[in-house]
Design an enzyme around this catalytic site. Structure first.
Site: not given
Ligand code: DGJ
Length: 722
Positions: A195, A362-363, A439, A472-476, A544
């Protein structure tokens, strides 16, 4: 370009490259040659083998599958190297042996149903050979696909395994590609990382035995990008036979190189066989993801430019494929979860003044999400926090001349969410076992149609509710506790792959429904920076880590395969949030102007000096972004091995170029740098910094950089031919 068959030899070729396959007298499919253009009839295989090497049961001891190079090697039928596929029939048979059955050649390139793949726009761009192999005793057929492009040294491969006559059978392994390279000295590069430290170049000598890299994370992952460069030992940017293999896939992958006793090397790439077991009922088939193979006879640079051109123009799709990308401001590192409407608008005011074109929220805009412990899955705007609706906020942005974009993480559910409370069975978990959180979140079971429909509907509602022009397609998080209540016990081994097919289904539906929206993929930065995602989303948040020095490594490594048009790169605040490093705004700008450029900090907290400098950066980038997006890319100085880094872009007609030079780590009494440019027209004269120099001087003598250096020193040269 052509695919020809003569004397039982397939010759797949274009002007620069040949790939030769032979149907042996025993109907095995042998892998004769892959490399620079040859005449297929002139070559022969070396004979190998002796009495202890298995052969086909006849007296010809010189014909043995244990040493012959093969196209799609079977397990257990006397080849002891790594098999390309493994099956087990209902009767427990697991030693198939494929023999050539038939073939056909078609113009163009057929799509891979449900999977991302390179495409053609015109049938005369490429030709495809489909070879059918069969094993009647095991009730099995395998189709091998090879597409060659006329103007690019590209061969796309995948295979299809079909259960012809068994009531059922299990497919335990199905690689996309298998190649046997002749005995030789080879090296390889893979892009390893973590990461915030993705795509670092790791170069190794290929040695005896099996080596390689893989992902078991349910995603392509930060740790190992699904890309391999295999090359003649000693190759460099401009020299050597280089073979790049990139998997158009976002899930578990495996790349192996097996150097055996005769020093040949079997290279394979495909879905990781780890926990993979696909049940095929009679007449069902399994299609592997596509492997894109690029060959260069002139080192790494040509390979990269071939990947760049192919991926930019024949993998990425949609309206944004050929358009320069808007310069954005993202509020994540500026505010994290702690924002109000006033704060967002204060940032937007400054963004608009300095010429930024898109505001990305964003988030933290939905449910009750004020930190990362809740609300994923509750895709309803938080009107209280936003001081109104998303439509109103988008409207405010538009009034300021900014497009409006929004963050989602649609594959997840927080245990603390209304969605999870209503549908605990929708998250991936093993019954009666407390799932492992990452997370604070769980992954939704995308093998389920009801889950996918719900998510598509929620996102469709939100995107339809406001003027949202970017997503923005996120995946955490990566996958653990892999089990689906949706699948019977004998199909649990299908989960990882079916999840990815489900994800692709959702992405296809949403991107088709919103063709004007610019989508950017993200997975905690570069946790899913792969060719599969680029088919749906033409850009990817690269990492990131926004630190300019760290980005030199990450972007340099990524440039081996992915074009700059796909690289999200932002200027952030100092001290940098990931490394604590303080680098100059000038250097941060120079490094970020190498892809889809943007800012990610609280602009409303900056003084006039910084804002003015940013305004100049924005204006400058607008002048060069076309060439950054579409130009040929050349790596000049490698930050992994030097204290400098340099690279450049050259327009297709070679009339314009932009050259970047950055001091990563200054040294007193430094030597002068002769920065030798690449890719120019050697006969043309170029203007550079008010002077005129010929292409050949710039490439052979270079630009002399002889100033005393300091950390963060950087230069961008613009070249224009006269
Ligand atoms: C991880 C992403 O990489 C960041 O850019 C940001 O969007 C956060 N997730 C938000 O949670």
């Amino acid at each position: 370009m052509a695919i020809e068959i003569k004397n039982n030899r397939f010759h797949i070729y274009n002007n620069e490259m040949s790939y030769v396959i032979e149907i042996s007298e025993q109907d095995d499919l042998l892998n004769l040659y892959y490399g620079a253009r040859i005449d297929a009839e002139d070559i022969r295989l070396p004979s190998r083998g002796h009495n202890i090497v298995c052969n086909a049961g006849d007296s010809n001891v010189l014909y043995s599958l244990s040493v012959l190079p093969q196209e799609y090697p079977s397990a257990g039928a006397s080849d002891f190297r790594s098999p390309a596929y493994e099956i087990e029939t209902d009767k427990g048979l697991h030693t198939p042996e494929l023999k050539y059955k038939s073939h056909k050649i078609i113009d163009g390139k057929p799509p891979l149903e449900g999977l991302p793949a390179v495409y053609t726009e015109n049938d005369n761009e490429a030709q495809t050979l489909i070879i059918t192999m069969s094993d009647e005793a095991h009730g099995l057929e395998v189709r091998l696909y090879y597409t060659i492009f006329e103007n690019l040294n590209v061969i796309c491969r995948h295979s299809e395994v079909i259960n012809i006559s068994n009531p059922y059978m299990y497919l335990n392994n199905a690689q996309s590609v298998s190649i046997d390279f002749p005995a030789g000295e080879y090296e390889y590069i893979h892009l390893e990382g973590a990461w915030a430290r993705e795509k670092h170049i790791d170069r190794n000598v290929v040695h005896k035995g099996t080596q390689g890299f893989e992902s078991r994370r349910g995603a392509s992952g930060h740790a190992e990008n699904p890309f391999l460069m295999f090359f003649d030992k000693g190759s460099n940017e401009d020299y050597g036979n280089v073979y790049g293999i990139s998997l158009v896939y976002s899930g578990n992958h495996r790349f192996i190189m097996e150097q055996e006793m005769y020093e040949t090397v079997r290279v394979q790439a495909g879905i990781n066989p780890f926990n993979f077991r696909f049940k095929l009922e009679k007449n069902e088939s399994f299609v592997t993801p596509e492997a894109v193979m690029v060959y260069s006879s002139n080192g790494f640079s040509k390979m990269s430019n071939t990947f760049h051109k192919l991926y930019r123009t024949r993998l990425c799709r949609g309206k944004w494929r050929d358009k320069v990308r808007p310069i954005l401001i993202n509020n994540w590192e500026g505010t994290y979860f702690d924002f109000t409407k006033e704060k967002l608008l204060a940032i937007a005011d400054e963004a608009s003044k300095i010429g930024i074109e898109l505001f990305v929220l964003d988030d933290g805009w939905f449910g009750r999400r004020n930190d990362d412990t809740s609300s994923l899955g509750d895709w309803f705007e938080n009107k209280e926090k936003l001081g109104g609706t998303l439509a109103e906020l988008a409207n405010e942005m538009n009034k300021r001349g900014l497009k409006f974009g929004l963050w989602f993480e649609p594959e997840m559910a927080s245990p603390d969410s209304d969605l999870y409370r209503a549908h605990p069975d929708w998250a991936i978990s093993v019954s009666n076992v407390k799932p492992h959180l990452c997370r604070h979140q769980l992954i939704l079971d995308y093998t389920r149609e009801d889950v996918r429909d719900y998510i598509v509907n929620r996102i469709t509602d939100i995107l339809g509710s406001a003027n949202i022009e970017y997503v923005k397609w996120d995946m955490n998080r990566n996958m653990s506790d892999v089990y689906s209540l949706n699948l019977p016990s004998d199909k649990q081994g299908e989960f990882y792959h079916k999840y990815i097919l489900g994800l692709y289904d959702v992405l296809e539906r949403i991107t088709t429904a919103f063709p004007d929206v610019l989508f950017e993929g993200c997975a905690s930065g570069g946790g899913r920076n792969d060719a599969g995602m680029l088919y749906y989303m033409p850009q990817n948040w690269t990492s990131d880590d926004t630190d300019a020095v760290e980005r030199l490594y990450i972007q340099y490594g990524g440039s081996l395969v992915y074009p700059a048009s796909t690289v999200g790169a932002h200027v952030s605040a100092v001290p940098n949030h990931q490394t604590g490093r303080i680098s100059s705004l000038s250097m941060r700008g120079t490094v970020a102007m190498n892809g889809a450029f943007g800012y990610e900090l609280d602009l409303s907290a900056l003084g006039d000096n910084e804002l003015n400098e940013m305004k100049k950066q924005v204006e400058f980038y607008k002048g060069i972004r076309e060439i950054v997006m579409t130009g040929d890319y050349y790596r000049l100085l490698n930050p992994f091995t030097s204290r400098h880094s340099a690279w450049m872009y050259v327009s297709e007609d070679k009339k314009k170029a932009v050259v970047y030079y950055v001091v990563k780590e200054a040294r007193p009494e430094n030597e002068a740098v002769y920065l030798k440019l690449k890719g120019l027209d050697e006969k043309a004269k170029y203007t550079i910094n008010g002077e005129t120099k010929s292409g050949r001087t710039l490439m052979n003598y270079g630009i002399v950089i002889d100033s005393t250096e300091h950390d963060c020193d950087n230069m961008i040269f613009e070249l224009q031919s006269m």
